[in-house]
Design an enzyme around this catalytic site. Structure first.
Site, PDB file in Angstrom:
ATOM      1  CE1 TYR A  11      -3.204   2.953   0.639  1.00 41.12           C
ATOM      2  CE2 TYR A  11      -2.751   2.773   2.991  1.00 41.12           C
ATOM      3  CZ  TYR A  11      -3.369   3.418   1.934  1.00 41.12           C
ATOM      4  OH  TYR A  11      -4.140   4.518   2.173  1.00 41.12           O
ATOM      5  CG  PHE A  80       7.682   0.692   2.465  1.00 40.20           C
ATOM      6  CD1 PHE A  80       7.096   1.682   3.224  1.00 40.20           C
ATOM      7  CD2 PHE A  80       8.280   1.045   1.263  1.00 40.20           C
ATOM      8  CE1 PHE A  80       7.106   3.002   2.809  1.00 40.20           C
ATOM      9  CE2 PHE A  80       8.302   2.363   0.836  1.00 40.20           C
ATOM     10  CZ  PHE A  80       7.715   3.346   1.602  1.00 40.20           C
ATOM     11  CB  SER A 124       4.468   2.243  13.562  1.00 39.43           C
ATOM     12  OG  SER A 124       3.215   2.325  14.200  1.00 39.43           O
ATOM     13  CE1 TYR A 148       3.669  -3.075  12.443  1.00 40.27           C
ATOM     14  CE2 TYR A 148       2.473  -1.538  13.856  1.00 40.27           C
ATOM     15  CZ  TYR A 148       3.180  -1.797  12.685  1.00 40.27           C
ATOM     16  OH  TYR A 148       3.406  -0.787  11.778  1.00 40.27           O
ATOM     17  CE  LYS A 152       6.783  -1.267  11.500  1.00 36.96           C
ATOM     18  NZ  LYS A 152       7.433  -1.272  10.171  1.00 36.96           N
TER      19      LYS A 152
END
Length: 335
Positions: A11, A80, A124, A148, A152
């Site tokens: 995306y 990414f 993030s 998650y 990061k």
């Protein structure tokens, strides 16, 4: 400049590749296509007027990455590739540490081996954990409320340790808030596999009739309407932030910067905005809070303005309009 873009068919990656190609850079995409679609490559080429190079492979394969970097003469990397579903990360934490942390480690080792030391990393706002103060500034204490976010955070620490040990590295850590929307052409957009994890794709699928209703996860937060508040940013604004970061890496350094609008919108705000642009009713019902979600999260984007000369230009209405345009033109995504 030849730029390796890991996860470039995804995306945010696909929108960034369009901006890179239109700015005159050569692009090499590495993707497994596990969570993306090869058709995105054709759409990128259609918008940009020229095609990126593409290699199918896994970022955990160091030898593969070294070969790609050498063969294409890459001078920098935008990273990414990784897994990003908060809920799934709680169910499969080892999978997330494997893809995100080990994958990034292998990428850094490959870059070091071939002498490429310029990296823009996709981080993030989850690295801030439960906000202690708002808006969130880059010096806010770092923590995370789910696996998650912790992946990061581990990667960020790894990058800072790497730069401290070898100051010749050029590293930009970009902390995204909530990317939404699609390219105005309607050719590329968010195409989640299975049930979407993010709010806007579910709303779009409900509006189009592809999905029956939206579950609103929690209506008892300490916010004006009880639903969670987030800083939504148009994916094209976000993509342009990567080019600004790349331009800023003209000398060795390691910095972290927020990419957001500084404006928070509740789930109900987004539903109303989408109903307005689509002229469709968004059926929804309230559901219990999801573990790991915070009540309110929005950025202070001033550091990005000062450091990168970047700021978001598109508002919530444009985000919803472009998302709806993508959904109408691609009711089943890239399929």
């Amino acid at each position: 400049m030849t730029i390796l873009v890991t996860g470039g068919a995804g995306y945010i990656g696909s929108h960034t590749c369009v901006e890179l190609l239109q700015a005159g850079h050569d692009v090499v995409i590495v993707d497994t296509f596990d969570n993306s679609h090869p058709e995105a490559l054709n759409r990128i080429a259609e918008i940009a007027g020229r095609a990126p190079a593409s290699e199918t492979g896994d970022i955990r394969d160091r030898a593969f990455l070294e070969d790609v970097l050498r063969r294409h003469g890459c001078t920098s990397v935008i990273h990414f590739a990784g897994l990003k579903a908060v809920g799934e990360s709680g169910e499969k934490p080892l999978l997330y540490y494997d893809y995100n942390v080990v994958g990034t480690l292998r990428l850094l080792q490959a870059m070091q081996a071939v002498g490429v030391r310029k990296l823009v990393f996709s981080s993030s706002a989850t690295v801030y954990g439960e906000p202690q103060r708002l808006p969130l500034e880059e010096d806010h204490p770092l923590s995370a409320t789910n696996p998650y976010g912790r992946t990061k955070l581990v990667i960020e620490e790894m990058l800072r340790d790497l730069h401290n040990s070898d100051p010749s590295w050029h590293i930009a850590i970009l902390r995204y808030f909530n990317p939404v929307g699609a390219h105005e052409s309607g050719l590329i957009g968010e195409d989640p596999k299975g049930i979407p994890n993010n709010l806007m794709p579910i709303i779009a699928q409900v509006a189009s009739g592809r999905r029956e209703k939206l579950n609103v996860w929690g209506n008892d937060y300490p916010t004006p309407d009880g639903t969670g508040i987030r800083d939504y940013i148009h994916v094209v604004d976000l993509a342009k932030g990567h080019l600004k970061a790349l331009d800023r890496l003209d000398e060795p350094q390691c910095f972290a910067v927020n990419l957001g609008t500084g404006q928070g919108y509740s789930v109900r705000d987004v539903i109303k905005a989408f109903e307005h642009v689509s002229n469709r009713k968004i059926d929804h019902e309230m559901a219990p809070r999801r573990p790991g979600d915070v009540a309110v999260c929005y950025s202070d984007p001033s550091h990005a303005k000062d450091l990168l000369d970047w700021s978001a230009t598109k508002g919530l209405r444009e985000m919803c309009q472009d998302m709806w345009n993508w959904q109408v033109k691609n009711p089943n995504g890239y399929e």
